[in-house]
Motif scaffolding. Structure first.
Motif, PDB file in Angstrom:
ATOM      1  N   ILE A 168      51.029  28.641  68.704  1.00 25.30           N
ATOM      2  CA  ILE A 168      51.664  28.884  67.402  1.00 25.30           C
ATOM      3  C   ILE A 168      52.591  30.078  67.544  1.00 25.30           C
ATOM      4  O   ILE A 168      52.453  30.881  68.460  1.00 25.30           O
ATOM      5  CB  ILE A 168      50.639  29.143  66.275  1.00 25.30           C
ATOM      6  CG1 ILE A 168      49.822  30.400  66.557  1.00 25.30           C
ATOM      7  CG2 ILE A 168      49.739  27.938  66.065  1.00 25.30           C
ATOM      8  CD1 ILE A 168      48.981  30.849  65.378  1.00 25.30           C
ATOM      9  N   ASN A 169      53.528  30.186  66.626  1.00 30.94           N
ATOM     10  CA  ASN A 169      54.381  31.363  66.570  1.00 30.94           C
ATOM     11  C   ASN A 169      53.767  32.280  65.520  1.00 30.94           C
ATOM     12  O   ASN A 169      53.800  31.986  64.330  1.00 30.94           O
ATOM     13  CB  ASN A 169      55.816  30.993  66.207  1.00 30.94           C
ATOM     14  CG  ASN A 169      56.748  32.172  66.310  1.00 30.94           C
ATOM     15  OD1 ASN A 169      56.469  33.241  65.780  1.00 30.94           O
ATOM     16  ND2 ASN A 169      57.858  31.976  66.988  1.00 30.94           N
ATOM     17  N   ARG A 170      53.178  33.377  65.973  1.00 36.27           N
ATOM     18  CA  ARG A 170      52.447  34.264  65.073  1.00 36.27           C
ATOM     19  C   ARG A 170      53.371  35.056  64.159  1.00 36.27           C
ATOM     20  O   ARG A 170      53.000  35.414  63.051  1.00 36.27           O
ATOM     21  CB  ARG A 170      51.511  35.196  65.822  1.00 36.27           C
ATOM     22  CG  ARG A 170      52.168  36.167  66.744  1.00 36.27           C
ATOM     23  CD  ARG A 170      51.149  37.011  67.508  1.00 36.27           C
ATOM     24  NE  ARG A 170      50.651  38.109  66.734  1.00 36.27           N
ATOM     25  CZ  ARG A 170      51.314  39.245  66.555  1.00 36.27           C
ATOM     26  NH1 ARG A 170      52.498  39.411  67.092  1.00 36.27           N
ATOM     27  NH2 ARG A 170      50.796  40.203  65.845  1.00 36.27           N
ATOM     28  N   LYS A 171      54.583  35.352  64.601  1.00 40.46           N
ATOM     29  CA  LYS A 171      55.503  36.129  63.774  1.00 40.46           C
ATOM     30  C   LYS A 171      56.120  35.279  62.667  1.00 40.46           C
ATOM     31  O   LYS A 171      56.254  35.721  61.536  1.00 40.46           O
ATOM     32  CB  LYS A 171      56.591  36.765  64.639  1.00 40.46           C
ATOM     33  CG  LYS A 171      56.048  37.863  65.537  1.00 40.46           C
ATOM     34  CD  LYS A 171      57.116  38.503  66.356  1.00 40.46           C
ATOM     35  CE  LYS A 171      56.506  39.561  67.262  1.00 40.46           C
ATOM     36  NZ  LYS A 171      57.486  40.138  68.171  1.00 40.46           N
ATOM     37  N   LEU A 172      56.491  34.039  63.011  1.00 43.89           N
ATOM     38  CA  LEU A 172      57.090  33.148  62.020  1.00 43.89           C
ATOM     39  C   LEU A 172      56.048  32.328  61.264  1.00 43.89           C
ATOM     40  O   LEU A 172      56.373  31.639  60.302  1.00 43.89           O
ATOM     41  CB  LEU A 172      58.084  32.198  62.699  1.00 43.89           C
ATOM     42  CG  LEU A 172      59.278  32.863  63.386  1.00 43.89           C
ATOM     43  CD1 LEU A 172      60.141  31.807  64.073  1.00 43.89           C
ATOM     44  CD2 LEU A 172      60.094  33.661  62.394  1.00 43.89           C
ATOM     45  N   LYS A 173      54.795  32.382  61.737  1.00 43.13           N
ATOM     46  CA  LYS A 173      53.699  31.611  61.146  1.00 43.13           C
ATOM     47  C   LYS A 173      54.054  30.123  61.100  1.00 43.13           C
ATOM     48  O   LYS A 173      54.052  29.483  60.048  1.00 43.13           O
ATOM     49  CB  LYS A 173      53.336  32.144  59.767  1.00 43.13           C
ATOM     50  CG  LYS A 173      52.832  33.567  59.831  1.00 43.13           C
ATOM     51  CD  LYS A 173      52.395  34.064  58.489  1.00 43.13           C
ATOM     52  CE  LYS A 173      51.873  35.478  58.642  1.00 43.13           C
ATOM     53  NZ  LYS A 173      51.375  36.011  57.416  1.00 43.13           N
ATOM     54  N   LYS A 174      54.353  29.597  62.299  1.00 44.91           N
ATOM     55  CA  LYS A 174      54.746  28.189  62.439  1.00 44.91           C
ATOM     56  C   LYS A 174      53.980  27.546  63.582  1.00 44.91           C
ATOM     57  O   LYS A 174      53.663  28.192  64.580  1.00 44.91           O
ATOM     58  CB  LYS A 174      56.239  28.072  62.763  1.00 44.91           C
ATOM     59  CG  LYS A 174      57.169  28.650  61.731  1.00 44.91           C
ATOM     60  CD  LYS A 174      57.498  27.637  60.714  1.00 44.91           C
ATOM     61  CE  LYS A 174      58.575  28.189  59.771  1.00 44.91           C
ATOM     62  NZ  LYS A 174      58.977  27.238  58.795  1.00 44.91           N
ATOM     63  N   LEU A 175      53.700  26.264  63.425  1.00 42.01           N
ATOM     64  CA  LEU A 175      53.167  25.469  64.527  1.00 42.01           C
ATOM     65  C   LEU A 175      54.317  25.139  65.460  1.00 42.01           C
ATOM     66  O   LEU A 175      55.460  25.017  65.025  1.00 42.01           O
ATOM     67  CB  LEU A 175      52.569  24.168  64.000  1.00 42.01           C
ATOM     68  CG  LEU A 175      51.388  24.292  63.035  1.00 42.01           C
ATOM     69  CD1 LEU A 175      51.082  22.934  62.422  1.00 42.01           C
ATOM     70  CD2 LEU A 175      50.176  24.846  63.750  1.00 42.01           C
TER      71      LEU A 175
END
Length: 86
Positions: free
Chosen positions: A64-71
Motif C-alpha cells: 500500500i502507499n502509506r502517504k497517499l493511503k491508497k492500495l
C-alpha cells in the motif's frame, strides 16, 4: 543500511484487519493503522469485495502507499506500479 533506502518509504507491506463498504483498514509491519477509502470504481465490484475478504481471512501482506493511503494495483516487484484511482 542500503544506499538509497528510505526508512519512511511510502510503499509498505500491510495486512487487512478490517473491511466494510467504504474503507479498508490495514496494519503495517510497524503496527501503524492506515485507513484507506475504497476507490469509487470498485464500490459495487463483487470481485474486489471477495478479494478483500479473502485477504482479511488469510492475513496475506499487500503493498500500500502509506502517504497517499491508497492500495496499489501491482506489487512492488513490478516496474509498472500504479495506484488504484477513484
Amino acid at each position: 543500511m542500503r544506499k538509497g533506502f528510505n526508512k519512511q518509504s511510502s510503499i509498505v507491506s500491510a495486512k487487512i484487519i478490517g473491511f466494510n463498504r467504504s474503507q479498508v483498514i490495514c496494519k503495517t509491519e510497524n503496527n501503524e493503522i492506515i485507513t484507506i477509502k475504497q476507490p469509487k470504481n470498485v464500490l459495487n465490484d463483487r470481485y474486489f469485495t471477495k478479494i478483500m475478504l479473502d485477504l482479511l481471512q488469510t492475513g496475506l501482506w499487500i503493498p500500500i502507499n502509506r502517504k497517499l493511503k491508497k492500495l496499489l494495483r501491482y506489487d512492488w516487484l513490478d516496474e509498472g506500479v500504479q495506484l488504484l484511482t477513484d
